[in-house]
Structures are given as C-alpha cells and as structure tokens.
Design an enzyme around this catalytic site. Structure first.
Site, PDB file in Angstrom:
ATOM      1  N   ASP A   1       0.809  -1.228   0.000  1.00 23.32           N
ATOM      2  CA  ASP A   1       0.000   0.000   0.000  1.00 23.32           C
ATOM      3  C   ASP A   1       0.840   1.275   0.000  1.00 23.32           C
ATOM      4  O   ASP A   1       0.343   2.344  -0.328  1.00 23.32           O
ATOM      5  CB  ASP A   1      -0.918   0.037   1.241  1.00 23.32           C
TER       6      ASP A   1
ATOM      7  N   LEU B   1      -3.182 -11.193  -6.827  1.00 29.18           N
ATOM      8  CA  LEU B   1      -2.149 -11.307  -7.874  1.00 29.18           C
ATOM      9  C   LEU B   1      -1.139 -10.172  -7.753  1.00 29.18           C
ATOM     10  O   LEU B   1       0.053 -10.358  -7.956  1.00 29.18           O
ATOM     11  CB  LEU B   1      -2.800 -11.254  -9.261  1.00 29.18           C
TER      12      LEU B   1
HETATM   13  O1  F6P Z   1      -2.481  -4.515   3.818  1.00 33.73           O
HETATM   14  C1  F6P Z   1      -2.291  -4.584   2.470  1.00 33.73           C
HETATM   15  C2  F6P Z   1      -3.485  -5.061   1.709  1.00 33.73           C
HETATM   16  O2  F6P Z   1      -3.003  -5.751   0.620  1.00 33.73           O
HETATM   17  C3  F6P Z   1      -4.462  -3.943   1.293  1.00 33.73           C
HETATM   18  O3  F6P Z   1      -4.110  -3.315   0.124  1.00 33.73           O
HETATM   19  C4  F6P Z   1      -5.759  -4.679   1.173  1.00 33.73           C
HETATM   20  O4  F6P Z   1      -6.858  -3.846   1.379  1.00 33.73           O
HETATM   21  C5  F6P Z   1      -5.639  -5.689   2.251  1.00 33.73           C
HETATM   22  O5  F6P Z   1      -4.274  -5.961   2.426  1.00 33.73           O
HETATM   23  C6  F6P Z   1      -6.383  -6.970   1.991  1.00 33.73           C
HETATM   24  O6  F6P Z   1      -6.226  -7.771   3.077  1.00 33.73           O
HETATM   25  P1  F6P Z   1      -6.737  -9.261   3.214  1.00 33.73           P
HETATM   26  O7  F6P Z   1      -5.851 -10.113   2.373  1.00 33.73           O
HETATM   27  O8  F6P Z   1      -6.620  -9.542   4.678  1.00 33.73           O
HETATM   28  O9  F6P Z   1      -8.141  -9.257   2.697  1.00 33.73           O
END
Ligand code: F6P
Length: 415
Positions: free
Chosen positions: A143, A301
C-alpha cells in the site's frame, strides 16, 4: 550479537517480504546471533509458541536466493492487534516469558502500520518492565502508506506488476470491436491510499496511452460524473479502461463496493473487507449505457507476483531487513527502519531508523497536488516518484517452466 533473534511477518503479504526475512537472517548470523527464530503467523502464533529455527530452512545460499524470490509471507502472517497494556498485561507477560525462554536479544517485525502498533506496544512494555529485549520494525506493505519513509518495500514490485498488467489489459481492449464499445474497470488494492491505483499510469508510454481514468480513494467519488465521463469517452474511443481503488468512497463516506452489497467482514484493526468495486461499477455502466463491460479485480495477484518483481524493491527489502538487525544490535528499540531517497537520477536511497510511535497506525496518503484537478489521473510528479522503484528484474529460478519457491514450512501448511 551474543544471544538469539526472533523475526515475524505480519499484515498483507508482498512479493518482497521474504527478501527482508532473508536480510534479517543473513545479518543476524553475520553479527553472531546463535539462533534466528521465525514466528509462525506473527505474534498471534508466538502466543501459542509456534516458531521455527530458520537454520532448518535456509541451509544453503541457493535457499536464501529462493527465499528472496518466494512471494507471500514464508513464515505466515496475521492481523492480530495487541490489547492496550493497561487492558491486559497477561498477554504481554506471556509473550515476554516466551522471549526469555528463547533467550531473545532482538525482536524484528516485518509489517505495515498496523504491525508497527505491535512494535510500539512491546517496546513500551519493555521500558515499563526494564526488559532488555530490543524491538525493531521492518517496513513492508504494497500500500506504500507508512509515514516517515520515502516508500515501503513491496510497493515497487506491486507497482511494476500493476503497470504491466494495465498495459496488457489496455492492449486487449482494442482487439475486438463491440457495437457500443467496451468499458473495462480494473480494481486495485490499497485501502485508503491511492499509491497502487496511481501506478496504473506507469503503463503510459510511446506505445500505450495509459488508462483513460484513474480514481484514487483520497478523492470522493461521484457516480453521476463518472457515468457522464465514460459516456463522453465512448463517443471517441472503442475501448475505455478505468482504474479504481478498492477503497473509493462517495461523498458521504460509503465505500462504492458497499453500494452493491453490505460488507460483513471486518478485521481486528477495524478494516472492512474491500472487494467488488469494479464489478459494481461495471454493472452500473452496463445499466446506464448498455455497452459491454468487464470487471477485473487484481486482488492477491498484485501482491504475490514475484515473477515480475522489481530488482530495486527486492534489494531494498533485503537491505531494510539487515538494517533492522543492525539497529537492534547497536541498542535501538521502539524504532522502525525507514528508506530515505537521496536522489532520483541516478536513484539512490539509504536507511535510517525513526521512532515507531510516530509511524504506528498512521496512513500516508497521495498528496492532493499529485492528482489532477478533476481527480481523474495522477500528475507527472507521481510518475517521477514511482518510476525508480520499479526498475530492474529479478529472474525467477525456473524449474519445468514454472518459478521455483522455497518450500513452505510444513508447520504452516499442515494441520
Ligand atoms: O495490507 C495490504 C493489503 O493488501 C491492502 O491493500 C488490502 O486492502 C488488504 O491488504 C487486503 O487484506 P486481506 O488479504 O486480509 O483481505
């Protein structure tokens, strides 16, 4: 170092997170650590005394090279929030008893802003109780939203994959002709920060126009204006490609993905599961305009594409892992390693350590002046910032035509 080191991985994984693990391991060994333990599933697993001795898994230089090229958290990850110290000291006493049992001198946590909350609380507890273990954070997140660091390891590789995929998607769009045109909506991760979504603009170049519209979560999203824009674009072009962040919200703060379905899943840090923005918008456009639409969710991905990793990113991830161990060995605690850009051209970056209290739970957003006035594309400043981070490749070790990874510890993959 005279005693042992323990390292954990936490939060969303990346294509570079294991390069940091390799950096921690190598530096700890080089500095004399007797054992380097890996927590399985971060601090959540540590509380259940789940850990491995990394020497059982990184036996050769080839293993270390494979680890650098292995996506997702080798040790397993977690989204575990420690209670406030005054709320529950038992949890802390339990963790510190395990650290004492393992004779831990340095505790390194590879993670993002939520994970730095863990370093902050553990280092505070060590100060309160006069415990000598040192706690250092090692930055990681696709992020790119960590404060006080120029960028975060993991972001460059994800940005490279996103820019590349966007370019391929745009190409694909022009192949087939549809009577009313086609609108493709591509959904990118990043929660409340648009660093990843903006990286779709990296597709733009002499051979590609780039996406037609880019919507970042920092700017409120107007559904009507969006529909009008797409309709206008379709008057001129046969294929429109739009990049949207998973976290775009309407003026009243409602996530666009919530307009379709309510969000039931919320993690320990209060983050809602964001997904379905592209598919909601694709249906909206199909309903409004009656053209063909497609929704693409890059989903996991974009954070696991180690075959398309950036060399700069993998090397920096390794470097911050080493810098974290060095900081702990030199007596620092309650700090996180940050990357400090020295110049853009030639690109040069160094490391420093900063107080984790100023980093934990904060979010660094894309500056408003790096997005155009209308809020529909990023500026050249944004591109100049990201471009150096996606440079160079790391060739995968190919076996039978498929990249080879380091074996997942069986303690992780089996019940
Ligand atoms: O924390 C990074 C991240 O990849 C975010 O971009 C995304 O919203 C989140 O993790 C998704 O998390 P999870 O795999 O727990 O759904």
């Amino acid at each position: 170092m005279e005693r042992n080191v323990i390292v954990g991985q936490s939060g969303g994984p990346t294509a570079a997170i294991n390069s940091s693990l390799a950096g921690v391991y190598r530096t700890a060994k080089d500095r004399g650590a007797k054992k380097v333990y890996g927590m399985l599933h971060g601090v959540q697993g540590l509380l259940e005394e789940k850990y491995i001795d990394l020497a059982d898994h990184i036996k050769t230089e080839l293993d270390a090279e494979l680890l650098k090229r292995t996506p997702a958290a080798f040790l397993g990850s977690c989204r575990y929030k420690l209670p406030e110290i005054h709320e529950n000291r038992d949890v802390y006493d339990k963790i510190f008893a395990i650290l004492d049992k393992l004779d831990i001198e340095a505790f390194i946590y590879i993670g993002g802003n939520d994970s730095m909350d863990t370093i902050k609380k553990l280092s505070d507890y060590a100060i309160i109780t006069g415990h000598p273990t040192r706690f250092i954070g090692c930055p990681k997140t696709i992020d790119n939203d960590l404060a006080l660091t120029d960028h975060t390891p993991g972001y460059g590789s994800a940005a490279k994959y996103i820019g590349t995929s966007m370019k391929e998607i745009i190409r694909d769009g022009f192949c087939l002709e549809y009577e009313k045109g086609i609108v493709t909506i591509v959904e990118v991760m990043g929660r409340n920060a648009g660093w990843l979504t903006g990286a779709t603009a990296l597709s733009e170049g002499e051979d590609c126009e780039g996406p037609d519209l880019i919507y970042l979560p920092e700017i409120p999203f107007d559904l009507k204006k969006f529909g009008d824009k797409v309709r206008k674009l379709l008057e001129k072009k046969t294929s429109i490609v739009v990049a949207v962040s998973e976290g775009i919200r309407t003026d009243d703060g409602t996530y666009v993905c919530e307009l379709g379905n309510s969000i039931d899943f919320v993690d320990a840090f209060g983050h809602k599961q964001l997904s379905g923005t592209a598919s909601y918008l694709a249906s909206f456009i199909a309903g409004e305009i009656g053209c063909k639409t497609r929704a693409i969710e890059l989903s996991t991905l974009q954070r696991s594409a180690s075959h398309a990793a950036s060399r700069v990113d993998i090397l920096e991830a390794y470097q911050v892992g080493g810098a974290a161990v060095k900081a702990a060995d030199e007596g620092d605690s309650g700090k996180m390693v940050v990357l400090q850009r020295l110049s853009d051209d030639p690109y040069q970056c160094g490391t420093e350590v900063k107080d984790v209290h100023k980093i934990a739970n904060d979010e660094k957003l894309v500056p408003r002046d790096w997005v155009n006035k209308e809020g529909t594309y990023v500026t050249s400043e944004f591109i100049s910032y990201v471009r150096p981070l996606i440079q160079g490749d790391v060739s995968p070790v190919m076996v039978d035509g498929i990249p080879r990874h380091l074996y997942t510890p069986k303690e992780l993959s089996h019940k």
